[in-house]
Write an enzyme that holds these catalytic residues in place. Structure first.
Site, PDB file in Angstrom:
ATOM      1  N   SER A 117       0.826  -1.043   0.099  1.00 12.74           N
ATOM      2  CA  SER A 117      -0.046   0.144   0.064  1.00 12.74           C
ATOM      3  C   SER A 117       0.746   0.953   0.017  1.00 12.74           C
ATOM      4  CB  SER A 117      -0.865   0.023   1.185  1.00 12.74           C
ATOM      5  OG  SER A 117      -1.990   0.968   1.119  1.00 12.74           O
ATOM      6  N   ASP A 171     -10.012  -4.748  -4.702  1.00 13.38           N
ATOM      7  CA  ASP A 171      -9.327  -3.810  -3.451  1.00 13.38           C
ATOM      8  C   ASP A 171     -10.319  -2.707  -3.562  1.00 13.38           C
ATOM      9  OD1 ASP A 171      -7.893  -1.992  -1.968  1.00 13.38           O
ATOM     10  OD2 ASP A 171      -5.848  -2.885  -2.635  1.00 13.38           O
ATOM     11  N   HIS A 203      -7.877  -5.543  -0.002  1.00 20.26           N
ATOM     12  CA  HIS A 203      -6.720  -4.731   0.042  1.00 20.26           C
ATOM     13  C   HIS A 203      -5.742  -5.370   1.237  1.00 20.26           C
ATOM     14  CE1 HIS A 203      -4.204  -0.886   0.116  1.00 20.26           C
ATOM     15  NE2 HIS A 203      -4.285  -0.775   1.243  1.00 20.26           N
TER      16      HIS A 203
END
Length: 224
Positions: A117, A171, A203
């Site tokens: 991320s 996601d 995610h």
């Protein structure tokens, strides 16, 4: 060791340290968040460093203070970005890279940088712009910061650095669209680039992704 005080370091086995993996966590996490996962897939001769980002206010989260590599202002791909914060965070990671080189005699081409991320975004930014080519870049569920700067910002000597970009099809936080846009940019100037999408993954990570990451690490950092 920069940047935080809670960095997790897992040494190579039996003192046989010939390569280093540096993996950067996502927003609100710490170096402990990914350490166990990567310790399970890293080769025995690799040292693992999972730094912790400094705590700072995050605009996107109403100014809440949390571990963050740089400020996040919006979830739109064309919104404002914290260029100063990104540069500062990148320098803190370069310090870790160069400490491995100077103190432990690990050359840049035996150092692999990765992240998840926000950490994945920082790993791409740092690795693509670093003055020396690294062993590889592993980018999980992320995006390319300051994407409008490319291809001019790319250090040409890094065109052969292998990059594995991974993204979850489902996601909800960093949409696959961001991954697609990042892949479109990277494949334009990287010689060895692969973008893998995982069905049903949000995610987060999954076993298939970690198997692919382990294979990428072994190929990028073969035993000496």
């Amino acid at each position: 060791m920069a940047p935080g005080s809670n960095n997790v370091v897992i040494d190579a086995k039996d003192g046989n340290h010939t390569a280093t993996i540096i993996f950067l966590h996502g927003l609100g996490d710490t170096g402990h968040g990914w350490a166990e996962t990567f310790a399970a897939i890293k080769p025995s001769y690799c040292k693992l460093i999972c730094p912790t980002a400094p705590a700072q206010p995050v605009t996107l989260n109403a100014g809440m203070i949390m571990p963050s590599w740089f400020d996040l202002m919006t979830l739109t791909h064309n919104g404002p970005e914290d260029a100063e914060g990104i540069a500062k965070a990148s320098q803190s990671i370069i310090k870790i890279i160069e400490e491995e080189m100077s103190k432990h005699n690990i050359p840049a081409e035996r150092i692999l940088l990765g992240g998840f991320s926000q950490g994945g975004a920082l790993s791409l930014h740092t690795g693509l712009r670093y003055s020396k080519p690294l062993a590889g870049i592993l980018a999980f569920s992320c995006w390319l910061p300051l994407h409008k700067d490319y291809p001019d910002a790319f250090v040409q000597g890094n065109k052969e650095v292998p990059v594995l970009q991974c993204h979850g099809e489902a996601d909800p936080l960093v949409p696959k669209m961001w991954g697609n846009m990042t892949a479109d940019i990277l494949k334009g100037f990287l010689k060895t680039f692969e973008f893998k999408v995982y069905r049903g993954m949000g995610h987060s990570s999954c076993n298939e992704e970690l198997r692919d990451a382990a294979a990428f690490i072994s190929k990028s950092l073969p035993p000496l």
